[in-house]
Enzyme design. Structure first.
Site, PDB file in Angstrom:
ATOM      1  N   PRO A   1      -3.009 -95.198  35.164  1.00 21.88           N
ATOM      2  CA  PRO A   1      -2.286 -93.945  35.388  1.00 21.88           C
ATOM      3  C   PRO A   1      -2.051 -93.744  36.882  1.00 21.88           C
ATOM      4  O   PRO A   1      -2.914 -94.037  37.692  1.00 21.88           O
ATOM      5  CB  PRO A   1      -3.246 -92.870  34.856  1.00 21.88           C
ATOM      6  CG  PRO A   1      -4.306 -93.576  34.115  1.00 21.88           C
ATOM      7  CD  PRO A   1      -4.346 -94.980  34.628  1.00 21.88           C
ATOM      8  N   GLU A   2      -0.859 -93.258  37.215  1.00 18.24           N
ATOM      9  CA  GLU A   2      -0.552 -93.014  38.617  1.00 18.24           C
ATOM     10  C   GLU A   2      -0.739 -91.541  38.928  1.00 18.24           C
ATOM     11  O   GLU A   2      -1.017 -90.734  38.044  1.00 18.24           O
ATOM     12  CB  GLU A   2       0.866 -93.474  38.908  1.00 18.24           C
ATOM     13  CG  GLU A   2       1.051 -94.917  38.458  1.00 18.24           C
ATOM     14  CD  GLU A   2       2.147 -95.657  39.182  1.00 18.24           C
ATOM     15  OE1 GLU A   2       2.687 -95.114  40.153  1.00 18.24           O
ATOM     16  OE2 GLU A   2       2.445 -96.779  38.768  1.00 18.24           O
TER      17      GLU A   2
ATOM     18  N   LYS B   1      -5.486 -89.990  42.699  1.00 22.48           N
ATOM     19  CA  LYS B   1      -5.717 -90.337  41.302  1.00 22.48           C
ATOM     20  C   LYS B   1      -7.024 -89.756  40.775  1.00 22.48           C
ATOM     21  O   LYS B   1      -7.483 -90.121  39.695  1.00 22.48           O
ATOM     22  CB  LYS B   1      -5.721 -91.858  41.146  1.00 22.48           C
ATOM     23  CG  LYS B   1      -4.391 -92.496  41.529  1.00 22.48           C
ATOM     24  CD  LYS B   1      -4.472 -93.974  41.249  1.00 22.48           C
ATOM     25  CE  LYS B   1      -3.281 -94.701  41.854  1.00 22.48           C
ATOM     26  NZ  LYS B   1      -3.444 -96.157  41.659  1.00 22.48           N
TER      27      LYS B   1
ATOM     28  N   CYS C   1      19.913-106.671  37.560  1.00 23.72           N
ATOM     29  CA  CYS C   1      19.816-105.476  38.394  1.00 23.72           C
ATOM     30  C   CYS C   1      20.932-104.515  37.995  1.00 23.72           C
ATOM     31  O   CYS C   1      22.076-104.923  37.814  1.00 23.72           O
ATOM     32  CB  CYS C   1      19.964-105.878  39.865  1.00 23.72           C
ATOM     33  SG  CYS C   1      20.099-104.471  40.998  1.00 23.72           S
TER      34      CYS C   1
ATOM     35  N   CYS D   1      23.513-104.664  41.142  1.00 22.66           N
ATOM     36  CA  CYS D   1      24.262-105.854  41.570  1.00 22.66           C
ATOM     37  C   CYS D   1      24.282-106.976  40.528  1.00 22.66           C
ATOM     38  O   CYS D   1      24.965-107.979  40.723  1.00 22.66           O
ATOM     39  CB  CYS D   1      23.687-106.391  42.879  1.00 22.66           C
ATOM     40  SG  CYS D   1      22.113-107.237  42.669  1.00 22.66           S
TER      41      CYS D   1
ATOM     42  N   CYS E   1      14.543-106.688  43.103  1.00 26.72           N
ATOM     43  CA  CYS E   1      15.841-107.363  43.073  1.00 26.72           C
ATOM     44  C   CYS E   1      15.977-108.181  44.349  1.00 26.72           C
ATOM     45  O   CYS E   1      16.040-107.612  45.442  1.00 26.72           O
ATOM     46  CB  CYS E   1      16.991-106.361  42.974  1.00 26.72           C
ATOM     47  SG  CYS E   1      18.599-107.189  43.193  1.00 26.72           S
TER      48      CYS E   1
ATOM     49  N   CYS F   1      19.309-106.878  46.334  1.00 28.58           N
ATOM     50  CA  CYS F   1      19.273-105.513  46.896  1.00 28.58           C
ATOM     51  C   CYS F   1      18.094-105.341  47.863  1.00 28.58           C
ATOM     52  O   CYS F   1      18.115-104.466  48.722  1.00 28.58           O
ATOM     53  CB  CYS F   1      19.166-104.473  45.788  1.00 28.58           C
ATOM     54  SG  CYS F   1      20.611-104.396  44.715  1.00 28.58           S
TER      55      CYS F   1
HETATM   56 ZN    ZN Z   1      20.315-105.712  42.914  1.00 26.60          ZN
END
Ligand code: ZN
Length: 265
Positions: A2-3, A55, A228, A231, A250, A253
């Site tokens: 969990p974040e 957390k 992505c 892109c 990616c 990117c």
């Molecule tokens: Zn990308």
């Protein structure tokens, strides 16, 4: 795992149900907690509030007592109306805090501590935490400053260092790096303070949207091998870091930039 946003929402739900109520029942399978309870006696105290720090989930009782829990990988808090059947087996139960209306049950929570409020700030678990990514008065500059203190590690790992900034986990690490166009494996030393502050701000914005209940559409997290959205390049995945967590990114990117610093020397 969990974040911060998940813990924040759990704390908010527990707070709404429990704040201002008296503890009528307290149970724990932790011998350390049971011993502390022999000394402090949780039952009969008022739950003042429940909140999150990074957390860590903190439940504050009258008389300056705090219950700190950390979920690690599999821990979770459930809230039940009194008399409702639990959705987890009793063997997973670690803590129960009951009021006349509700039962808050911690399942598989591995870390729990009952501590005086005054001692909490001095406890090793909390003392070194960086600025809380979800706090109202979040200081991105301080977080960036703390991240910059570990120039030799890459930015993906640095974002997970709770001593630099508290609350970011693997999902929002990946998403914030994508949103910032940063290669996850760039060393902190090769990033400007502005780059670091920007990725931290992106993480905060995404996590606050999650806390606000916005449905999250991930750009890279969990999308390894798929195109992505921006892109069309195949999203890459890589296990790295001490905890072998998977980083998604990616390659186009988030192409590595020639370090500005190196160029100007
Ligand atoms: Zn990308």
């Amino acid at each position: 795992m969990p974040e911060g946003d998940t813990i924040f929402r759990a704390a908010r739900t527990l707070n709404e149900a429990l704040a201002g109520r008296t503890v009528t029942h307290f149970e724990s399978v932790f011998s350390r907690i049971s011993r502390a309870n022999d000394h402090f006696t949780v039952q009969g105290r008022t739950i003042e509030r429940v909140d999150a720090r990074g957390k860590h989930l903190l439940m504050w009782f009258s008389g300056d007592l705090v219950l700190r829990t950390h979920m690690r990988m599999h821990g979770v808090w459930h809230l039940y109306r009194r008399g409702t059947r639990w959705r987890r087996p009793h063997s997973d139960m670690r803590l129960v805090i009951g009021t006349s209306e509700y039962e808050a049950v911690a399942f598989n929570v591995p870390v729990a501590e009952l501590i005086r409020a005054g001692d909490l700030e001095r406890s090793p678990a909390v003392r070194h935490l960086g600025p809380d990514i979800l706090a109202e008065a979040f200081d991105a500059a301080e977080a960036a400053q703390r991240i910059a203190m570990t120039p030799e590690i890459d930015i993906a790992e640095a974002l997970l260092n709770q001593q630099a900034v508290a609350g970011i986990g693997n999902i929002f690490k990946c998403e914030a790096l994508y949103a910032s166009g940063l290669d996850p494996f760039t060393n902190v030393a090769d990033l400007s303070r502005e780059d670091i502050a920007r990725v931290v701000e992106k993480a905060r914005r995404l996590m606050r949207a999650s806390v606000a209940g916005r449905r999250m559409v991930f750009s890279v997290y969990g999308r390894g091998g798929r195109p992505c959205r921006r892109c069309g390049t195949t999203i890459a995945r890589h296990k790295h870091g001490d905890e072998a967590r998977v980083t998604y990114w990616c390659p186009r990117c988030q192409a590595r930039r020639v370090a500005a610093k190196a160029r100007t020397v």
